[in-house]
Scaffold this motif. Sequence first.
Motif, mmCIF file in Angstrom:
data_model
loop_
_atom_site.group_PDB
_atom_site.id
_atom_site.type_symbol
_atom_site.label_atom_id
_atom_site.label_comp_id
_atom_site.label_asym_id
_atom_site.label_seq_id
_atom_site.Cartn_x
_atom_site.Cartn_y
_atom_site.Cartn_z
ATOM 1 N N MET A 307 -20.355 -6.941 15.322
ATOM 2 C CA MET A 307 -20.426 -6.618 13.897
ATOM 3 C C MET A 307 -19.779 -7.746 13.096
ATOM 4 O O MET A 307 -18.601 -8.064 13.312
ATOM 5 N N PRO A 308 -20.501 -8.368 12.180
ATOM 6 C CA PRO A 308 -19.930 -9.498 11.439
ATOM 7 C C PRO A 308 -18.910 -9.080 10.394
ATOM 8 O O PRO A 308 -18.067 -9.880 9.994
ATOM 9 N N ASN A 309 -18.965 -7.821 9.944
ATOM 10 C CA ASN A 309 -18.065 -7.337 8.893
ATOM 11 C C ASN A 309 -17.359 -6.066 9.342
ATOM 12 O O ASN A 309 -17.875 -5.318 10.185
ATOM 13 N N PRO A 310 -16.181 -5.794 8.799
ATOM 14 C CA PRO A 310 -15.454 -4.577 9.171
ATOM 15 C C PRO A 310 -16.189 -3.312 8.725
ATOM 16 O O PRO A 310 -17.023 -3.344 7.821
ATOM 17 N N TYR A 311 -15.832 -2.208 9.363
ATOM 18 C CA TYR A 311 -16.302 -0.884 8.957
ATOM 19 C C TYR A 311 -15.094 -0.070 8.516
ATOM 20 O O TYR A 311 -13.967 -0.300 8.978
ATOM 21 N N MET A 312 -15.348 0.895 7.625
ATOM 22 C CA MET A 312 -14.285 1.726 7.078
ATOM 23 C C MET A 312 -14.373 3.131 7.667
ATOM 24 O O MET A 312 -15.435 3.772 7.607
ATOM 25 N N LEU A 313 -13.268 3.597 8.238
ATOM 26 C CA LEU A 313 -13.192 4.938 8.818
ATOM 27 C C LEU A 313 -12.357 5.831 7.906
ATOM 28 O O LEU A 313 -11.237 5.475 7.530
ATOM 29 N N THR A 314 -12.902 6.990 7.562
ATOM 30 C CA THR A 314 -12.164 7.994 6.803
ATOM 31 C C THR A 314 -12.006 9.238 7.662
ATOM 32 O O THR A 314 -12.997 9.764 8.182
ATOM 33 N N ILE A 315 -10.770 9.688 7.836
ATOM 34 C CA ILE A 315 -10.477 10.923 8.550
ATOM 35 C C ILE A 315 -9.921 11.921 7.547
ATOM 36 O O ILE A 315 -8.878 11.681 6.933
ATOM 37 N N PHE A 316 -10.609 13.040 7.379
ATOM 38 C CA PHE A 316 -10.201 14.039 6.405
ATOM 39 C C PHE A 316 -9.169 14.985 7.028
ATOM 40 O O PHE A 316 -9.269 15.338 8.208
ATOM 41 N N PRO A 317 -8.178 15.397 6.254
ATOM 42 C CA PRO A 317 -7.111 16.244 6.810
ATOM 43 C C PRO A 317 -7.580 17.673 7.062
ATOM 44 O O PRO A 317 -7.979 18.382 6.122
ATOM 45 N N LEU A 318 -7.554 18.094 8.321
ATOM 46 C CA LEU A 318 -7.859 19.467 8.710
ATOM 47 C C LEU A 318 -6.744 19.964 9.614
ATOM 48 O O LEU A 318 -6.356 19.280 10.571
ATOM 49 N N ALA A 319 -6.243 21.142 9.345
ATOM 50 C CA ALA A 319 -5.191 21.705 10.189
ATOM 51 C C ALA A 319 -5.688 21.922 11.616
ATOM 52 O O ALA A 319 -4.924 21.787 12.576
ATOM 53 N N SER A 320 -6.966 22.237 11.766
ATOM 54 C CA SER A 320 -7.522 22.499 13.096
ATOM 55 C C SER A 320 -7.860 21.230 13.861
ATOM 56 O O SER A 320 -8.020 21.263 15.083
ATOM 57 N N HIS A 321 -7.984 20.103 13.169
ATOM 58 C CA HIS A 321 -8.344 18.834 13.797
ATOM 59 C C HIS A 321 -7.458 17.720 13.238
ATOM 60 O O HIS A 321 -7.940 16.840 12.510
ATOM 61 N N PRO A 322 -6.157 17.720 13.566
ATOM 62 C CA PRO A 322 -5.241 16.711 13.000
ATOM 63 C C PRO A 322 -5.338 15.373 13.723
ATOM 64 O O PRO A 322 -4.366 14.866 14.280
ATOM 65 N N PHE A 323 -6.530 14.787 13.687
ATOM 66 C CA PHE A 323 -6.788 13.577 14.469
ATOM 67 C C PHE A 323 -5.910 12.407 14.034
ATOM 68 O O PHE A 323 -5.322 11.712 14.869
ATOM 69 N N ALA A 324 -5.844 12.154 12.738
ATOM 70 C CA ALA A 324 -5.086 11.002 12.257
ATOM 71 C C ALA A 324 -3.624 11.117 12.636
ATOM 72 O O ALA A 324 -3.005 10.156 13.115
ATOM 73 N N GLN A 325 -3.042 12.275 12.466
ATOM 74 C CA GLN A 325 -1.634 12.487 12.786
ATOM 75 C C GLN A 325 -1.371 12.313 14.277
ATOM 76 O O GLN A 325 -0.410 11.648 14.678
ATOM 77 N N ARG A 326 -2.199 12.903 15.111
ATOM 78 C CA ARG A 326 -1.970 12.862 16.555
ATOM 79 C C ARG A 326 -2.111 11.449 17.123
ATOM 80 O O ARG A 326 -1.378 11.064 18.028
ATOM 81 N N MET A 327 -3.068 10.689 16.593
ATOM 82 C CA MET A 327 -3.351 9.388 17.174
ATOM 83 C C MET A 327 -2.715 8.227 16.415
ATOM 84 O O MET A 327 -2.968 7.068 16.735
ATOM 85 N N GLU A 333 -8.575 6.316 4.354
ATOM 86 C CA GLU A 333 -9.484 5.258 4.779
ATOM 87 C C GLU A 333 -8.745 4.114 5.465
ATOM 88 O O GLU A 333 -7.640 3.750 5.076
ATOM 89 N N GLN A 334 -9.354 3.556 6.516
ATOM 90 C CA GLN A 334 -8.793 2.398 7.205
ATOM 91 C C GLN A 334 -9.918 1.493 7.704
ATOM 92 O O GLN A 334 -11.026 1.945 7.959
ATOM 93 N N LYS A 335 -9.575 0.212 7.810
ATOM 94 C CA LYS A 335 -10.573 -0.811 8.127
ATOM 95 C C LYS A 335 -10.506 -1.196 9.599
ATOM 96 O O LYS A 335 -9.421 -1.350 10.171
ATOM 97 N N SER A 336 -11.673 -1.355 10.232
ATOM 98 C CA SER A 336 -11.724 -1.782 11.626
ATOM 99 C C SER A 336 -11.312 -3.249 11.744
ATOM 100 O O SER A 336 -11.512 -4.045 10.823
ATOM 101 N N THR A 337 -10.747 -3.603 12.891
ATOM 102 C CA THR A 337 -10.398 -4.996 13.157
ATOM 103 C C THR A 337 -11.479 -5.710 13.946
ATOM 104 O O THR A 337 -11.506 -6.940 13.997
ATOM 105 N N HIS A 338 -12.371 -4.942 14.559
ATOM 106 C CA HIS A 338 -13.439 -5.525 15.365
ATOM 107 C C HIS A 338 -14.482 -4.449 15.610
ATOM 108 O O HIS A 338 -14.159 -3.259 15.673
ATOM 109 N N GLY A 339 -15.739 -4.859 15.763
ATOM 110 C CA GLY A 339 -16.801 -3.910 16.057
ATOM 111 C C GLY A 339 -17.927 -4.552 16.841
ATOM 112 O O GLY A 339 -18.184 -5.755 16.720
ATOM 113 N N ALA A 340 -18.596 -3.752 17.661
ATOM 114 C CA ALA A 340 -19.718 -4.249 18.464
ATOM 115 C C ALA A 340 -20.675 -3.096 18.745
ATOM 116 O O ALA A 340 -20.286 -1.923 18.698
#
Length: 355
Positions: A307-327, A333-340
């Motif tokens: 991937m020549p350009n970064p991608y943006m990941l958004t994780i929405f806050p859900l009590a049942s799926h606290p992905f951002a907090q756990r990981m 929103e956060q930007k990828s450092t590399h993609g393929a």
Amino acid sequence: MKNEKQNMGRRAFLKLAGSAFGISALSYYLGLTRRAAPAPVDTLPDYADQGSGFPVFRGPYLQKNARLAAFLFNADLERLTVLCDQALNVSESFPYKYVPITPTLMLVYADMHVSSLDERDAQVGLIPETEVSFWVLTVAMQRTDSGYIPHHLAWFLPHLLVDEGNAIATGREVFGFNKQAAQFQKPERIEKPEFTADVFGFKQFGPEVVAQKERLLELRASSSPDSNQTKSDWEAAKNKITDELLKNIRYDMGGGLIEFAARFINDHIPLVFLKQFRDAQDTHKACYQKIVEAALTVEKYDEGGIMPNPYMLTIFPLASHPFAQRMGLKPGEQKSTHGAWIKVDFVLGSGVEVG
């Protein structure tokens, strides 16, 4: 004479490696370190599947015509360590302690057709499956009388979202994949892998709150995708991701960890799972709890690209799926450092109980 020369060669390699990490890396590579052997299965009862294995197929499993996109994101190492302790390092009886070796998290989107390679279930057919997963690269630290030494690398997948019920049943029952149901808005082309993931969950917990469909993830290009993406072969794509991972190897476990990871990161790194089932009588207990590892092997590589350009990941806050907090990912929103992206066929092999 031949054995003497081989032993001299081994000692020379060990001397060159230096440090506990270098010694254990080379000893594992040369077959000197005790490896976990598969548990005997000849005494186990037959699985009562009433003919066809559907929906829980017998393995190994072929993922055919897979279209994958992988992205690297910066994460909090302390959170990843806590996650591994909570999800893998749950018993002192296990021979390994799994420790994240980099504050980098990999997000993988995959569209594929899944089937069994067992001679009976292979006749059933192919099941379409879309999957979004997070990957953490760990080092399995072996318990010894003198402390822990690194033994091998393993990919830990703390969260997987899938759109197909049979995949959830097979993944959880056979290996211990933490698969959960989701619905996706899928990309038309894997070269532009923008997607969304919705889950049946809760924004907030409460005794009167009713679960409903909620947006959990979005992945978007940060700019217009380049139509002239440079394609690469399998080795180039794999080496690019490897280089990015090695940039952020942690230093607090000894300088030899980088050398250890560099030696094994391009080998067949297994996936690691905690396979467990709640006890029916006391649901606070596990009636079965084992660490399982399984190899993932690329069978055919069609094409891929960076991937020549970064991608943006958004994780929405859900009590049942606290992905951002756990990981240890940033909320919002956060930007990828590399993609393929790649197009491959791969096989998930039989699992081995290692603890």
